[in-house]
Design a protein around this motif. Structure first.
Motif, PDB file in Angstrom:
ATOM      1  N   PRO B 303       5.856  16.863  23.264  1.00 40.33           N
ATOM      2  CA  PRO B 303       5.199  16.860  24.581  1.00 40.33           C
ATOM      3  C   PRO B 303       3.688  17.078  24.461  1.00 40.33           C
ATOM      4  O   PRO B 303       2.893  16.377  25.087  1.00 40.33           O
ATOM      5  N   THR B 304       3.276  18.040  23.635  1.00 44.37           N
ATOM      6  CA  THR B 304       1.846  18.276  23.462  1.00 44.37           C
ATOM      7  C   THR B 304       1.200  17.102  22.736  1.00 44.37           C
ATOM      8  O   THR B 304       0.099  16.655  23.095  1.00 44.37           O
ATOM      9  N   ALA B 305       1.915  16.556  21.737  1.00 39.30           N
ATOM     10  CA  ALA B 305       1.400  15.394  21.008  1.00 39.30           C
ATOM     11  C   ALA B 305       1.176  14.214  21.957  1.00 39.30           C
ATOM     12  O   ALA B 305       0.230  13.434  21.788  1.00 39.30           O
ATOM     13  N   SER B 306       2.037  14.078  22.952  1.00 37.50           N
ATOM     14  CA  SER B 306       1.882  12.990  23.931  1.00 37.50           C
ATOM     15  C   SER B 306       0.494  13.028  24.566  1.00 37.50           C
ATOM     16  O   SER B 306      -0.157  11.988  24.735  1.00 37.50           O
ATOM     17  N   ALA B 307       0.031  14.239  24.901  1.00 42.49           N
ATOM     18  CA  ALA B 307      -1.303  14.379  25.502  1.00 42.49           C
ATOM     19  C   ALA B 307      -2.406  14.173  24.474  1.00 42.49           C
ATOM     20  O   ALA B 307      -3.445  13.565  24.770  1.00 42.49           O
ATOM     21  N   VAL B 308      -2.195  14.678  23.256  1.00 41.73           N
ATOM     22  CA  VAL B 308      -3.182  14.464  22.180  1.00 41.73           C
ATOM     23  C   VAL B 308      -3.386  12.967  21.955  1.00 41.73           C
ATOM     24  O   VAL B 308      -4.517  12.462  21.898  1.00 41.73           O
ATOM     25  N   VAL B 309      -2.281  12.233  21.872  1.00 42.03           N
ATOM     26  CA  VAL B 309      -2.373  10.796  21.569  1.00 42.03           C
ATOM     27  C   VAL B 309      -2.945  10.031  22.771  1.00 42.03           C
ATOM     28  O   VAL B 309      -3.658   9.039  22.595  1.00 42.03           O
TER      29      VAL B 309
END
Lengths: 432, 432
Positions: B303-309
């Protein structure tokens, strides 16, 4: 930096809201976008007392706006199909960027419009067309860009959600609540677009194209309205731990996509079940993020204007940027045509309600009929109808089953001696 | 078009998720951004079995990534302050764009970082720092760009929301649920940052700066944790038609802004009251759109990676664009320093709970004490405590009152003979 010049065509509810927001928040917009957004011209057949256009060039000929060499962005807010399509195409041909709130136009003519826009290297933005003021298109195209979207489900027609909410809260039948919604201005004199799901299907087609990178497939969207939902259905659903919402659902499956608008039982514990009244909400399942949800007003003058002006601001920042900076439109070169699965191929759990003659053995015969088609029962209610002697309602929830199989089972049930009339059928989604 | 090259520093929970999402969804990202996003280098002290870095250049020296002339975007996922700040500043000095999930770094050093980024004409993006996978920063900066934001309120710490949800559902005290949350991995061994509201205050400061166009004001944020909320409070609130949530609230007032994190009673009918467990949600009030809400997972690897990407993809589209195409950072040249209002100046309704000796007249003396300060009562419960002979709880909701006045009234109540111990005080927000 030179100002970005905007021409607004149409001065109805959304047009006047757009003018008001552009003028009132001009300072905020300049601070946030780094340049002045100038309302240069308005095209409207008549003035609207809801907004003050003093000092702005107003023409009664909207095509004058599309031809105005000063203007960078043409905002189409006249609605409808023919003239709107002609206006948008003319604006694009003239090298203008286009912002529109017209979901019908985009859903039905978007593939053609986007193709033309790519040829002319201009942006066509339509955030306001889906879920009013909620930045749902931006979320799908940019916020969730990292995700493979497996499905989305939305309450995307405020009129329908208002009617179902009122029917549930007050136990009133559809026709009575529709009449009230018309008196409140929440429903049109001809409510077909809203209550039969056509408006929701337009929006679903747009959401799905953005989520899955496919062409717009409005003509392949299965559409069912809310006029056959009864207060009994809403009450029975509640007793079983569910709410009934009019959902647009798009889902990627092996072999194609499901695109369907219909009343749906969803678990009362799901946040989407608490979206009431005229509010809209879009729930999205992505492979990285899981579930995210976007909630807000789906219609109204300034809520819709908020989305129109957001599109204007996005374009204002990008007018001097290379086209690579713009998130691609759906149906761009890279998108793949996919099959829309027929509704008979959809696999879903179901709510069935039937009127029975209240005597021993009837429940057994119903469950036998279902069993012959391999359909298991998850939950069951039998309710005596006090107002009709000797009659009862049987309500049951089935396991997931292919819809074409369920339809055969329903025919078999309707053929039973003990059953009066048709079997009501509402799909169930657990949204997990 | 040439690929955009990314260097990821840090291979913990979020770092490994980012690597996995970048690799798994490379094709989707290319289709949606129009160019290849290439994971060129990883800086990490040790490998993480949660992700496969075969074929990727891995260095143990993160500063090698910040110096790598190949790399366009440095992704800071090491967390903490000192080294992270040094890394981010080095990357900016070297002309790299920066993406970070580090809310503490942005909240406490953002003003310095953004100033440097503007000097070097690079982008610093931090969507993942607030509300995990929810594109809340994008919504504020772009989706709601047309709106004057009057207030926002968020459930922005998943650990705290999990604890309050469990305490309410099971009637368990704070300490027991905290222990369980630690066993489940939802709370750190030292839970101070989460349960005392520091983490939420970091995120609130970032949200407020984006909403109001002000500098980051973490050091001026009033912060109160959830450790003093009792199962009784949660039950009494429910009886009065409310839920208790740990909210971050930012509000524009005449003379300044309120920035406060504290347990809050909100009406149970409000959608925000139904956000449970580890989920996050941000509610925003804009002058054009009204209320919109953004919901999703506030933490977790992908979920956090989704925002990073998503931040990486936004930058990828803009690497060749003029800086005017980039939504400005908070604390840009045009922003205004504003005052943070002291908590004593906040005007809010309040929930008060006090233990009384259960004999006639006590309620009258309490209401008299409140009346002397001009405080009206909205709702009242008196509950006998069966487990303590002769004791009762009085619970009341006050009208809106300035907090400094309320504090004086509370002192007067605590001085009464009939009152045992302290008066518990929780603010009430109607979010309308």
């Amino acid at each position: 930096m030179k100002p970005v010049k905007v021409g607004v065509c149409g001065l109805g509810t959304v047009g006047s809201g757009t003018v008001n927001v552009l003028l009132r928040n001009a300072g905020i917009l300049k601070a946030r976008t780094g340049r002045e957004i100038q309302l240069t011209q308005i095209g409207a057949r008549r003035p609207n007392p809801a907004c003050d256009t003093t000092g702005i060039d107003v023409t009664t000929d909207i095509f004058e706006v599309a031809a105005n060499p000063e203007i960078d962005i043409v905002v189409e807010l006249i609605g409808g199909y023919d003239v709107a399509l002609q206006l948008v195409k003319t604006a694009i041909e003239n090298g203008k960027h286009v912002v529109t709130a017209n979901k019908a136009l985009i859903a039905e003519h978007g593939n053609e419009i986007f193709t033309l826009a790519r040829e002319k290297n201009v942006i066509v933005a339509y955030e306001a067309g889906v879920a009013g003021g909620i930045p749902a298109i931006k979320a799908l195209r940019e916020g969730l860009v990292a995700n493979r979207i497996s499905w989305l489900a939305g309450i995307i027609n405020g009129t329908g959600n208002f009617i179902l909410t009122e029917m549930k809260d007050r136990g009133s039948p559809f026709a009575d609540v529709l009449k009230e919604a018309q008196e409140l201005g929440y429903a049109e004199a001809d409510p077909t677009f809203d209550v039969e799901g056509i408006d929701a299907a337009h929006k679903l087609a747009i959401l799905a194209a953005n989520a899955f990178g496919t062409p717009l497939m409005f003509d392949k969207t299965y559409t069912e309205g809310i006029s056959r939902v009864t207060p009994d259905d809403l009450r029975y659903a509640q007793e079983l731990g569910y709410r009934i919402k009019h959902l647009g659902i798009a889902r990627q499956r092996e072999g194609g996509v499901e695109l369907r608008v219909h009343p749906t039982l969803i678990p009362e514990s799901h946040l989407l079940a608490s979206v009431n009244g005229v509010m809209n909400s879009v729930l999205v399942q992505g492979d990285a993020v899981g579930q995210t949800m976007y909630y807000g007003p789906g219609a109204g003058s300034e809520p819709t204007a908020s989305a129109v002006v957001a599109d204007i601001a996005d374009i204002a920042r990008l007018v001097d940027a290379p086209s690579a900076a713009v998130p691609p439109l759906p149906y761009s070169a890279g998108t793949t045509e996919v099959a829309a699965l027929p509704i008979g191929d959809v696999v879903a759990a179901s709510y069935l309600r039937m009127r029975v003659k209240d005597h021993p053995g009837v429940l057994m015969r119903v469950t036998e009929a279902l069993g012959q088609y391999g359909i298991n029962i998850d939950a069951l209610l039998q309710k005596e109808k006090r107002e009709i002697a000797g009659a009862a309602d049987i309500v049951l929830l089935t396991h997931e089953i292919k819809e074409s199989v369920l339809m055969s089972a329903i025919q078999a049930i309707e053929a039973l001696d003990d059953i009066t009339g048709k079997v009501a059928h509402i799909r169930v989604e657990h949204l997990d």
